[in-house]
Design a protein around this motif. Sequence first.
Motif, PDB file in Angstrom:
ATOM      1  N   GLY A 178       0.789  -1.272  -0.015  1.00  0.00           N
ATOM      2  CA  GLY A 178       0.068  -0.047   0.117  1.00  0.00           C
ATOM      3  C   GLY A 178       0.746   1.202  -0.158  1.00  0.00           C
ATOM      4  N   VAL A 179       0.276   2.252  -0.531  1.00  0.00           N
ATOM      5  CA  VAL A 179       1.041   3.712  -0.343  1.00  0.00           C
ATOM      6  C   VAL A 179       0.200   4.625   0.799  1.00  0.00           C
ATOM      7  N   HIS A 180       0.692   4.838   1.814  1.00  0.00           N
ATOM      8  CA  HIS A 180       0.001   5.697   2.900  1.00  0.00           C
ATOM      9  C   HIS A 180       0.268   6.894   2.862  1.00  0.00           C
ATOM     10  N   LEU A 181      -0.789   8.003   2.721  1.00  0.00           N
ATOM     11  CA  LEU A 181      -0.654   9.482   2.449  1.00  0.00           C
ATOM     12  C   LEU A 181      -0.674  10.051   3.885  1.00  0.00           C
ATOM     13  N   ASP A 182      -0.009  11.161   4.100  1.00  0.00           N
ATOM     14  CA  ASP A 182       0.054  11.818   5.397  1.00  0.00           C
ATOM     15  C   ASP A 182       0.222  13.210   4.980  1.00  0.00           C
ATOM     16  N   SER A 249      -4.232   4.236   1.084  1.00  0.00           N
ATOM     17  CA  SER A 249      -4.701   4.894   2.583  1.00  0.00           C
ATOM     18  C   SER A 249      -4.273   6.078   2.762  1.00  0.00           C
ATOM     19  N   ALA A 250      -4.835   6.612   3.832  1.00  0.00           N
ATOM     20  CA  ALA A 250      -4.331   8.128   4.261  1.00  0.00           C
ATOM     21  C   ALA A 250      -4.737   8.318   5.535  1.00  0.00           C
ATOM     22  N   SER A 251      -3.738   8.811   6.549  1.00  0.00           N
ATOM     23  CA  SER A 251      -4.162   9.210   7.842  1.00  0.00           C
ATOM     24  C   SER A 251      -4.527  10.599   7.833  1.00  0.00           C
ATOM     25  N   VAL A 252      -5.697  10.549   8.542  1.00  0.00           N
ATOM     26  CA  VAL A 252      -6.819  11.861   8.133  1.00  0.00           C
ATOM     27  C   VAL A 252      -7.149  12.252   9.952  1.00  0.00           C
ATOM     28  N   ILE A 253      -7.450  13.461   9.541  1.00  0.00           N
ATOM     29  CA  ILE A 253      -7.690  14.476  10.990  1.00  0.00           C
ATOM     30  C   ILE A 253      -9.046  14.027  11.715  1.00  0.00           C
ATOM     31  N   MET A 293      -6.575   9.549  12.606  1.00  0.00           N
ATOM     32  CA  MET A 293      -5.660   9.779  14.007  1.00  0.00           C
ATOM     33  C   MET A 293      -6.415  10.230  15.155  1.00  0.00           C
ATOM     34  N   ASN A 294      -6.888   9.030  15.786  1.00  0.00           N
ATOM     35  CA  ASN A 294      -7.820   9.153  16.936  1.00  0.00           C
ATOM     36  C   ASN A 294      -6.726   9.330  18.256  1.00  0.00           C
ATOM     37  N   TYR A 295      -6.072  10.426  18.489  1.00  0.00           N
ATOM     38  CA  TYR A 295      -5.096  10.576  19.245  1.00  0.00           C
ATOM     39  C   TYR A 295      -5.593  11.266  20.366  1.00  0.00           C
ATOM     40  N   PHE A 296      -6.148  10.607  21.456  1.00  0.00           N
ATOM     41  CA  PHE A 296      -6.888  11.232  22.557  1.00  0.00           C
ATOM     42  C   PHE A 296      -6.451  10.724  23.859  1.00  0.00           C
ATOM     43  N   VAL A 297      -6.184  11.424  24.915  1.00  0.00           N
ATOM     44  CA  VAL A 297      -5.753  11.229  26.411  1.00  0.00           C
ATOM     45  C   VAL A 297      -7.057  10.539  26.963  1.00  0.00           C
ATOM     46  N   GLU A 298      -6.858   9.265  27.170  1.00  0.00           N
ATOM     47  CA  GLU A 298      -8.069   8.567  27.880  1.00  0.00           C
ATOM     48  C   GLU A 298      -8.783   9.116  29.069  1.00  0.00           C
ATOM     49  N   ASN A 299      -7.801   9.759  30.177  1.00  0.00           N
ATOM     50  CA  ASN A 299      -8.549   9.867  31.288  1.00  0.00           C
ATOM     51  C   ASN A 299      -8.955  11.721  30.911  1.00  0.00           C
ATOM     52  N   ASN A 315     -19.691   5.017   9.171  1.00  0.00           N
ATOM     53  CA  ASN A 315     -19.530   6.057   7.567  1.00  0.00           C
ATOM     54  C   ASN A 315     -18.468   5.576   7.033  1.00  0.00           C
ATOM     55  N   GLN A 316     -18.225   4.143   6.950  1.00  0.00           N
ATOM     56  CA  GLN A 316     -17.294   3.617   5.938  1.00  0.00           C
ATOM     57  C   GLN A 316     -17.505   3.711   4.377  1.00  0.00           C
ATOM     58  N   ALA A 317     -18.766   4.075   4.057  1.00  0.00           N
ATOM     59  CA  ALA A 317     -19.239   4.227   2.658  1.00  0.00           C
ATOM     60  C   ALA A 317     -18.645   2.860   1.624  1.00  0.00           C
ATOM     61  N   GLY A 318     -18.768   1.748   2.095  1.00  0.00           N
ATOM     62  CA  GLY A 318     -18.504   0.694   1.285  1.00  0.00           C
ATOM     63  C   GLY A 318     -16.712   0.578   1.237  1.00  0.00           C
ATOM     64  N   ARG A 319     -16.084   1.475   1.955  1.00  0.00           N
ATOM     65  CA  ARG A 319     -14.450   1.155   2.008  1.00  0.00           C
ATOM     66  C   ARG A 319     -14.212   0.657   3.453  1.00  0.00           C
ATOM     67  N   LEU A 320     -13.032   0.952   4.030  1.00  0.00           N
ATOM     68  CA  LEU A 320     -12.792   0.628   5.306  1.00  0.00           C
ATOM     69  C   LEU A 320     -12.092   1.809   6.117  1.00  0.00           C
ATOM     70  N   ILE A 321     -12.445   1.952   7.164  1.00  0.00           N
ATOM     71  CA  ILE A 321     -11.772   2.908   8.241  1.00  0.00           C
ATOM     72  C   ILE A 321     -11.122   2.052   9.249  1.00  0.00           C
ATOM     73  N   LEU A 322      -9.753   2.157   9.363  1.00  0.00           N
ATOM     74  CA  LEU A 322      -9.062   1.631  10.182  1.00  0.00           C
ATOM     75  C   LEU A 322      -8.781   2.652  11.307  1.00  0.00           C
ATOM     76  N   PRO A 323      -9.100   2.490  12.788  1.00  0.00           N
ATOM     77  CA  PRO A 323      -8.970   3.586  13.741  1.00  0.00           C
ATOM     78  C   PRO A 323      -7.312   3.387  14.058  1.00  0.00           C
ATOM     79  N   GLY A 324      -6.833   4.553  13.915  1.00  0.00           N
ATOM     80  CA  GLY A 324      -5.675   5.081  14.564  1.00  0.00           C
ATOM     81  C   GLY A 324      -5.738   5.213  16.040  1.00  0.00           C
ATOM     82  N   LEU A 325      -4.977   4.801  17.074  1.00  0.00           N
ATOM     83  CA  LEU A 325      -5.021   5.118  18.348  1.00  0.00           C
ATOM     84  C   LEU A 325      -3.635   5.603  18.890  1.00  0.00           C
ATOM     85  N   GLY A 326      -3.455   6.759  19.838  1.00  0.00           N
ATOM     86  CA  GLY A 326      -2.327   7.201  20.048  1.00  0.00           C
ATOM     87  C   GLY A 326      -1.868   6.721  21.320  1.00  0.00           C
TER      88      GLY A 326
END
Length: 512
Positions: A178-182, A249-253, A293-299, A315-326
């Motif tokens: 894959g090619v991953h866009l940031d 793929s792309a890392s998204v806000i 990029m789900n970068y959230f402080v848990e507490n 809202n994956q619209a027939g594609r895939l969303i892979l959650p990124g965790l910080g």
Amino acid sequence: MIAGMKLAFALFLLTMAMEAQQYRAFWADAFHSGFKTPAEIELLLEDAKAARANAVFVQMRRRGDGYFLRSLEPAASDPNYSPSFDALDYLCRRAHERGIEVHAWMVVLPSWRENLGTPPDARHVWNAHGPKARNRDMWMTVNNRGEVSYSVDPGHPEAARHVIDAVIEPVRQYPIDGVHLDYIRYPEYEGDWGRNPRALERFRTLYGRTGSPDAGDPQWNEFRRTQVTALMRQIYIRAHAIRPNIKVSASVITWGNGPADLADFSHSRAFAQVHQDWPSWLAEGILDLAVPMNYFVENKTAAWLDRWLEFQKDNQAGRLILPGLGAYLNPVEQTLAQARRALAPSAAGNRLPGFAFYSYAATNSASIPTIEFYRELSASFTDPGKVPPMPWLEKPVGATVYGWLTVNPETVALADGATVLIESAGSGQGPQVTTDGTGFFGAVGVAPGRYRVRVERGGREVFRTAAREVSAGESALFHIFLQEADFRRVAPTSAGSNRRGQAPLSRAPAAR
């Protein structure tokens, strides 16, 4: 308490592993060690196997330079990297031996960083097209105070063309999965960005405007979203024309609280501040895998994360969303809690296909050895798992139609913003799209059949091609060469946007 939480999580993941295939991935960034020598790559892959991961997103394009040799740009000037070492080639060979996917992480628009000094290679984009360049050779984006960014402006056609060519070159040269866009977005720091003189010139021409737009101008904001989406579209279509099975793929806000629904997404900072409309990329079919990029402080902001996760599941619209965790923001047990919630179904019963952790080099906020994190993950799975299928790539039912409009003598304004109708030779129906600043146009998910392409400006036809058969899985190229005289009787400007005359289908184009 913590031991009980880990046991519950392990049982939960075991159940999930039985039910579905999952991505289990790590980002490996260039700010740390991890892939700059053969020994680092061997350790990265050993660690990935220890964590039962099946994919790595490894930063191969840094800031207009890279860690691979078959490139259009200079090698990274990194004291921890030898410019004679092809890290991507070595990584692909060794990772594939272990059954691990390699996604080449490409930083798209940023071209340099203030703390890096000056690039040593004169060919570097910052040296050749930074603030010292004159007129149209200056590619960097500018804000409303006249400050010049280190990021190229996607509204500058030559800059966009360079970036696109650079980030898809490894698709041509290496057996990457894959090619991953940031950073496929405008800068987030203070100021209203996008005001490169060439981009402003295009905005005025396309919308029939004069002067400089206000930051809140709706047409100005739409213009900038269009530039980012056009960049995404062209990368996606051209990458798949080279390699039909490549995963883009792309890392998204995901800054701030999550949206309640798609309409609410228009109030998000992703959409309104940096002009990244990533849900529309999934819906159009020009992104296979979004990695928020789900970068959230848990507490502190767990509720914000949960709203984003619910939005992503539905809202994956027939594609895939892979959650990124910080993972770097939280203790291990809190990261495991976030992963558990990421894998749970939404209220509507929808699920996400795994998770990715940022980052390989920083797996927790407590400074415990990273091996402890890998052990916790390994204990949660009985096997490394298989990556989820992407049926629109593996068994395509639609096609892609794409191409360029070139006008000679070179009249960029006539090739920019032209309406292109991709019409069925039988029904006359089909997608209506618009050329971008490079003259590129394209549509994915086109039903197989016989098609012609018509070019219009100002509602009047300029040219039409002969019809040709387009098959499922094909990338059909229509390159249209016209003369300036062909536009003599039509209006020179158009601000159109991609519109469809039919429902999109799943697709995967064939190489040309």
